[in-house]
Write a protein that holds these residues in place. Sequence first.
Motif, PDB file in Angstrom:
ATOM      1  N   ASP A   1       2.643  -4.756   3.218  1.00  0.00           N
ATOM      2  CA  ASP A   1       2.080  -4.254   1.975  1.00  0.00           C
ATOM      3  C   ASP A   1       3.186  -3.839   1.007  1.00  0.00           C
ATOM      4  OD1 ASP A   1       0.320  -3.427   0.070  1.00  0.00           O
ATOM      5  OD2 ASP A   1      -0.184  -1.524   1.039  1.00  0.00           O
ATOM      6  N   ARG A   2       3.045  -4.236  -0.246  1.00  0.00           N
ATOM      7  CA  ARG A   2       3.968  -3.819  -1.309  1.00  0.00           C
ATOM      8  C   ARG A   2       3.146  -3.008  -2.318  1.00  0.00           C
ATOM      9  NH1 ARG A   2       7.992  -7.405  -2.449  1.00  0.00           N
ATOM     10  NH2 ARG A   2       8.720  -5.821  -3.920  1.00  0.00           N
ATOM     11  N   PRO A   3       3.018  -1.691  -2.103  1.00  0.00           N
ATOM     12  CA  PRO A   3       2.116  -0.888  -2.938  1.00  0.00           C
ATOM     13  C   PRO A   3       2.455  -0.889  -4.418  1.00  0.00           C
ATOM     14  CG  PRO A   3       2.818   0.331  -0.976  1.00  0.00           C
ATOM     15  CD  PRO A   3       3.668  -0.893  -1.044  1.00  0.00           C
ATOM     16  N   ASN A   4       3.714  -1.162  -4.759  1.00  0.00           N
ATOM     17  CA  ASN A   4       4.104  -1.120  -6.176  1.00  0.00           C
ATOM     18  C   ASN A   4       3.723  -2.387  -6.945  1.00  0.00           C
ATOM     19  OD1 ASN A   4       6.201  -2.387  -4.545  1.00  0.00           O
ATOM     20  ND2 ASN A   4       7.398  -2.541  -6.409  1.00  0.00           N
TER      21      ASN A   4
ATOM     22  N   GLU B   1     -12.739 -10.301  -2.644  1.00  0.00           N
ATOM     23  CA  GLU B   1     -12.353  -9.004  -2.089  1.00  0.00           C
ATOM     24  C   GLU B   1     -10.957  -8.629  -2.559  1.00  0.00           C
ATOM     25  OE1 GLU B   1     -11.755  -9.073   2.224  1.00  0.00           O
ATOM     26  OE2 GLU B   1     -11.742 -11.258   2.130  1.00  0.00           O
ATOM     27  N   CYS B   2     -10.503  -7.475  -2.124  1.00  0.00           N
ATOM     28  CA  CYS B   2      -9.182  -6.964  -2.493  1.00  0.00           C
ATOM     29  C   CYS B   2      -8.102  -8.020  -2.211  1.00  0.00           C
ATOM     30  CB  CYS B   2      -8.900  -5.694  -1.694  1.00  0.00           C
ATOM     31  SG  CYS B   2      -7.207  -5.091  -1.791  1.00  0.00           S
TER      32      CYS B   2
ATOM     33  N   ILE C   1      -6.628  -9.852   1.467  1.00  0.00           N
ATOM     34  CA  ILE C   1      -6.517 -11.287   1.760  1.00  0.00           C
ATOM     35  C   ILE C   1      -5.088 -11.639   2.162  1.00  0.00           C
ATOM     36  CG2 ILE C   1      -6.779 -13.610   0.822  1.00  0.00           C
ATOM     37  CD1 ILE C   1      -8.852 -12.450  -1.150  1.00  0.00           C
ATOM     38  N   LEU C   2      -4.105 -11.151   1.403  1.00  0.00           N
ATOM     39  CA  LEU C   2      -2.700 -11.447   1.711  1.00  0.00           C
ATOM     40  C   LEU C   2      -2.294 -10.893   3.069  1.00  0.00           C
ATOM     41  CD1 LEU C   2      -0.740 -10.829  -1.631  1.00  0.00           C
ATOM     42  CD2 LEU C   2      -1.008 -12.993  -0.421  1.00  0.00           C
ATOM     43  N   LEU C   3      -2.633  -9.631   3.310  1.00  0.00           N
ATOM     44  CA  LEU C   3      -2.184  -8.992   4.553  1.00  0.00           C
ATOM     45  C   LEU C   3      -2.883  -9.579   5.773  1.00  0.00           C
ATOM     46  CD1 LEU C   3      -1.930  -5.290   3.350  1.00  0.00           C
ATOM     47  CD2 LEU C   3      -0.107  -6.961   3.622  1.00  0.00           C
ATOM     48  N   ARG C   4      -4.132 -10.027   5.589  1.00  0.00           N
ATOM     49  CA  ARG C   4      -4.849 -10.648   6.705  1.00  0.00           C
ATOM     50  C   ARG C   4      -4.100 -11.884   7.200  1.00  0.00           C
ATOM     51  NH1 ARG C   4      -9.681 -12.487   4.378  1.00  0.00           N
ATOM     52  NH2 ARG C   4     -10.531 -10.380   4.509  1.00  0.00           N
TER      53      ARG C   4
ATOM     54  N   HIS D   1      -6.229  -4.220   6.087  1.00  0.00           N
ATOM     55  CA  HIS D   1      -6.137  -3.314   4.938  1.00  0.00           C
ATOM     56  C   HIS D   1      -7.555  -2.909   4.570  1.00  0.00           C
ATOM     57  CE1 HIS D   1      -5.466  -1.971   0.758  1.00  0.00           C
ATOM     58  NE2 HIS D   1      -4.228  -1.742   1.145  1.00  0.00           N
ATOM     59  N   THR D   2      -7.718  -1.652   4.191  1.00  0.00           N
ATOM     60  CA  THR D   2      -9.062  -1.124   3.947  1.00  0.00           C
ATOM     61  C   THR D   2      -9.667  -1.617   2.645  1.00  0.00           C
ATOM     62  OG1 THR D   2      -8.090   0.833   2.888  1.00  0.00           O
ATOM     63  CG2 THR D   2      -8.608   0.984   5.250  1.00  0.00           C
ATOM     64  N   GLY D   3      -8.845  -2.223   1.772  1.00  0.00           N
ATOM     65  CA  GLY D   3      -9.358  -2.639   0.475  1.00  0.00           C
ATOM     66  C   GLY D   3      -9.349  -1.482  -0.507  1.00  0.00           C
ATOM     67  N   ASN D   4     -10.013  -1.676  -1.652  1.00  0.00           N
ATOM     68  CA  ASN D   4     -10.054  -0.642  -2.693  1.00  0.00           C
ATOM     69  C   ASN D   4      -8.659  -0.126  -3.026  1.00  0.00           C
ATOM     70  OD1 ASN D   4     -12.950  -0.678  -2.763  1.00  0.00           O
ATOM     71  ND2 ASN D   4     -12.935   0.535  -0.867  1.00  0.00           N
ATOM     72  N   CYS D   5      -7.724  -1.069  -3.202  1.00  0.00           N
ATOM     73  CA  CYS D   5      -6.328  -0.674  -3.398  1.00  0.00           C
ATOM     74  C   CYS D   5      -6.070  -0.151  -4.805  1.00  0.00           C
ATOM     75  CB  CYS D   5      -5.399  -1.859  -3.115  1.00  0.00           C
ATOM     76  SG  CYS D   5      -5.467  -3.172  -4.383  1.00  0.00           S
ATOM     77  N   ASP D   6      -6.945  -0.471  -5.760  1.00  0.00           N
ATOM     78  CA  ASP D   6      -6.775  -0.093  -7.158  1.00  0.00           C
ATOM     79  C   ASP D   6      -5.500  -0.686  -7.757  1.00  0.00           C
ATOM     80  OD1 ASP D   6      -7.877   1.205  -9.425  1.00  0.00           O
ATOM     81  OD2 ASP D   6      -6.323   2.747  -9.284  1.00  0.00           O
TER      82      ASP D   6
END
Length: 729
Positions: A204-207, A383-384, A388-391, A397-402
Amino acid sequence: MDNLSKSLKQYFGYDNFRLGQREIIEAVLAGRDTIAIMPTGGGKSICFQLPALIQTGITIVVSPLIALMQDQVAALQENGIAATFLNSSIAQNEVATRSQSILEGRTKLVYVAPERLFSERFLQFLDVVRDRVGIAGFAIDEAHCVSEWGHDFRPEYRQLAQLRDRYPHVPAIALTATATDRVRQDISNQLQLRQPFVHLASFDRPNLYYEVLEKKSERDTYAKLLQQVRLQSGAGIVYCLSRKRVDEIAQRLQEDGIDAIPYHAGMNASDREANQIRWIRDDARIMVATIAFGMGINKPDVRFVIHYDLPRTIEGYYQESGRAGRDGEPSRCTLFFGYRDIETVKYLIAQKVDPQSGEPLEAEQRIAHQQLRQTLDYAEGLECRRTILLRYFGETHTGNCDRCDNCRSPRPLKDWTIEAQKFLSCVARTQEKFGMTHIIDVLRGSRKEKILQHDHEKLSTYGIGKDRSADDWKQLARSLIHQGLLDQTTDGFAILKLNPLSWEVMRKQRSVMLALEPKAESTTSSDPSSSERSDRSEREFTRDAELLYDRLLALRKRLAREQNVPPYIIFHDSTIRTMAKDRPTTLEAFSKLSGVGTRKLEQYGEIFVAAILEYEQASIPSPRNKFSTTQLETLALFDRGLDIEVIARDRNLKPSTIWAHLSEAVNLGHAIDPDRLISPPRQATIRDAIAKLGMTSLKPVFEHLEGAYSYDELRFMAAIARMKSGEQS
């Protein structure tokens, strides 16, 4: 502070390890074989560089690209670390000098390409190194290249297995940003690693903010691209599938006043290298390229990556989009998607043939079609995007990443089960022998010759879909395929085939949901990395600090040019930003900044502290002068009749900084004719929007005007409005 932390601060200027770094370093120092899977920007390099400085002997770093070697060695040398590279770019006498330094133990890290590593002459040299000074370890960078299941397989990497045979007691660390379970196992097997310590960080790259924009027409797509490039700040990459497209887009951007340059394999090597250097050193803002560009590029301050065409694989897309935001700052990843791109990729897949016989490489083509379907799942997914990428990499990933368009602007789902039953029933009644277009023609009651030839006008499903457009049926068909509710052959004919899930839908055992209503077009204003971050910046990072930040960036660029290195090797943007915010005015305070190690303190401390002190003194208000020195310089040039772009270029500042100077001058009571900056009709539109929405926050005004007016224009007109309001009162 323990010894490892002290070494981290001394050599690299960081106070704390990132997640996983300490564990990897401790495993390397213990002599264990190691596999480190960490996302781009996650700090992989320190995991072998820091142990190399502590261990006895030399660490050999295997790297696939000359540019990557040069970049990393330059950064290490800036930190006072004895590192070098040996490759075809250096003269023979320089090779001899560097080799002597290695044999005398004065070098700690040696970067080399696999081709040179396995030349008999170099292996003999390495034997001498082992006997004289010792080999502490081998670091295999971009290790996914060793696997044919990786996204950038390089046959020469297969030779690396010889290292274990020739140097059985020398440990190795394999590092990569992307590797599925299959690739990780292949890396371990190919390198003959012994019970390796494996660190698998989150992918995951949160930024990063992810979005997919629809490709309608070439004209519309380019207009969206141009808008993004203009609204985004900082450096960017635009990826295209073909060389021709690269040249076209680069030229069009240049014609529209954007500093863009091309990069592809059709250019000669010297032009490619020159363009790469220009972009890395901030002399050009936008790189338009094929996927031949980017691997090993260490530029941390790329603020956006745009895929103008559909990428071939999810793994490739993750790697390419991941070149944005390596410094952890908010950055944007945009994919333009149109269905014509699918045919282009399929055509490229069909070119995978045996060079000797000309026969199709069926296994490779089958894998490529599977990879294309995974890419389409991402592009068409509801979906988020992160999910999809992390899967794909086996991570949940729980989704709803905003932090993606699907989470920020979800499309409402509609129940299309009945339509799906009609479509699948038509596939069944045509005996699973036809493609998507023919099935849609039957459903919509077409009188085409092909339908009449097969008597399909007599089927019960003929004409039962006239109430839906052909595009609606195509979207349903593609959705059924990507949800696994319908199969499509990949032998070049794309025939639709039913599967067990298809029958569950027809038997009313499974529903089908489809998002048909187009969601609101995503624009830069919906991304926290742009407008919301801009609003935050106005609160957390004062306008005065922004001006100092620009001045320090200009100082960094001048120093980088003098030393012939990329600016970020002097200091990362985040370190410069902290300088502008904290304003250290002593060497002791400067040394505490993240990114300032012992060598950089000695080399740059006094220069940057002096620049900060000079700015502080020049900015002290006095009865005789309300303006800072830098604002006065801008006003003097503006009063001479120069426009913003010319002033910015002459002062080596961003145009947005010049806009800020002029807006602040108006706020301080200096009269400026707005007609010199903004046409009267545009002024009128902005004035009306401000009158309607107020000036408390400019974001509602920006969104009301649909991003057609820049924040620079809005801030200036708000200053004019405040000045006039003050005069009236």
